[in-house]
Design a protein around this motif. Structure first.
Motif, PDB file in Angstrom:
ATOM      1  N   SER A  56      -7.968  51.879  -5.512  1.00 11.47           N
ATOM      2  CA  SER A  56      -8.393  51.151  -6.252  1.00 11.47           C
ATOM      3  C   SER A  56      -9.871  51.113  -6.302  1.00 11.47           C
ATOM      4  CB  SER A  56      -8.649  49.869  -4.990  1.00 11.47           C
ATOM      5  OG  SER A  56      -6.980  49.405  -5.281  1.00 11.47           O
ATOM      6  N   HIS A  64     -10.684  37.813  -5.329  1.00 12.88           N
ATOM      7  CA  HIS A  64      -9.408  37.934  -5.017  1.00 12.88           C
ATOM      8  C   HIS A  64      -9.386  36.215  -4.618  1.00 12.88           C
ATOM      9  CE1 HIS A  64      -9.416  41.991  -5.738  1.00 12.88           C
ATOM     10  NE2 HIS A  64     -10.148  42.156  -4.747  1.00 12.88           N
ATOM     11  N   PHE A  94      -0.774  40.669  -4.980  1.00 12.38           N
ATOM     12  CA  PHE A  94      -0.553  41.318  -6.404  1.00 12.38           C
ATOM     13  C   PHE A  94       0.250  40.450  -6.809  1.00 12.38           C
ATOM     14  CE2 PHE A  94      -0.334  44.554  -2.648  1.00 12.38           C
ATOM     15  CZ  PHE A  94      -1.393  45.400  -3.342  1.00 12.38           C
ATOM     16  N   ASP A 116       0.963  41.040 -10.251  1.00  9.72           N
ATOM     17  CA  ASP A 116       0.487  42.743 -10.866  1.00  9.72           C
ATOM     18  C   ASP A 116       1.378  43.604 -11.063  1.00  9.72           C
ATOM     19  OD1 ASP A 116      -2.297  41.521 -10.643  1.00  9.72           O
ATOM     20  OD2 ASP A 116      -2.869  42.544  -8.006  1.00  9.72           O
ATOM     21  N   TRP A 122       2.482  46.435 -14.182  1.00 15.44           N
ATOM     22  CA  TRP A 122       2.174  47.882 -13.265  1.00 15.44           C
ATOM     23  C   TRP A 122       2.998  49.054 -14.574  1.00 15.44           C
ATOM     24  CZ3 TRP A 122      -0.676  50.875 -10.162  1.00 15.44           C
ATOM     25  CH2 TRP A 122      -0.041  51.506  -9.992  1.00 15.44           C
ATOM     26  N   TYR A 129      -5.212  39.489  -3.278  1.00 14.00           N
ATOM     27  CA  TYR A 129      -5.665  40.920  -3.358  1.00 14.00           C
ATOM     28  C   TYR A 129      -4.974  40.705  -5.017  1.00 14.00           C
ATOM     29  CZ  TYR A 129      -6.748  45.860  -4.420  1.00 14.00           C
ATOM     30  OH  TYR A 129      -7.108  47.254  -4.702  1.00 14.00           O
ATOM     31  N   CYS A 130      -6.118  41.034  -6.403  1.00 12.91           N
ATOM     32  CA  CYS A 130      -5.363  40.527  -7.785  1.00 12.91           C
ATOM     33  C   CYS A 130      -5.890  41.627  -8.227  1.00 12.91           C
ATOM     34  CB  CYS A 130      -5.863  39.432  -8.377  1.00 12.91           C
ATOM     35  SG  CYS A 130      -5.591  38.719  -9.470  1.00 12.91           S
ATOM     36  N   ASN A 131      -5.710  42.805  -8.548  1.00 12.96           N
ATOM     37  CA  ASN A 131      -5.970  43.638 -10.229  1.00 12.96           C
ATOM     38  C   ASN A 131      -6.043  43.068 -10.810  1.00 12.96           C
ATOM     39  OD1 ASN A 131      -5.606  46.679  -8.625  1.00 12.96           O
ATOM     40  ND2 ASN A 131      -3.300  45.604  -7.450  1.00 12.96           N
ATOM     41  N   SER A 132      -5.204  42.294 -11.768  1.00 15.12           N
ATOM     42  CA  SER A 132      -5.372  41.593 -12.576  1.00 15.12           C
ATOM     43  C   SER A 132      -6.579  41.037 -12.547  1.00 15.12           C
ATOM     44  CB  SER A 132      -4.244  40.786 -12.967  1.00 15.12           C
ATOM     45  OG  SER A 132      -3.184  41.178 -12.896  1.00 15.12           O
TER      46      SER A 132
END
Length: 118
Positions: free
Chosen positions: A11, A62, A69, A72, A76, A104-107
């Motif tokens: 990250s 977030h 996640f 997410d 991936w 938590y949000c990667n997108s």
């Protein structure tokens, strides 16, 4: 190990994304409280009220209502483009009310990164 060795950076790119957006705010080119839709007009969350309210600060924090996640790993290692991933965020049904909990949000960070060139 040589000059061609690739490393997982995890990250660490989130730091660069957030710093770039903070610098743009410092330079008065945007506000972290601007709506995401100002820069990505077709951006949507699961419900229309959250879509109208969601700011750059929200996606960096977030706090869109999804759990950590959520969604997410669906994206991936896929061949989806950034635009396709951003479009699919609208399919993520929140697990808690907007801005109430952290997940938590990667997108979301991918979306935040797409604001920078706009």
């Amino acid at each position: 190990m040589d000059e061609n060795t690739l490393f997982m950076i995890a990250s660490n790119t989130k730091l660069f994304t957030a710093t770039a957006l903070a610098q743009l705010e410092y330079d008065h080119k945007l506000s972290l409280d601007d709506k995401v839709s100002k820069y990505i007009p077709d951006f949507q969350l699961y419900d229309s009220v959250s879509t109208q309210l969601v700011s750059i600060r929200d996606i960096l924090s977030h706090r869109i209502g999804t759990k950590t996640f959520q969604g997410d790993f669906t994206f991936w290692n896929s061949s989806l483009s950034r635009e396709e991933i951003i479009h699919r965020i609208r399919l993520l049904k929140p697990m808690s009310p907007f801005r109430q909990n952290w997940g938590y949000c990667n997108s979301c960070f991918l979306t935040a990164g797409q604001v920078i060139p706009k």
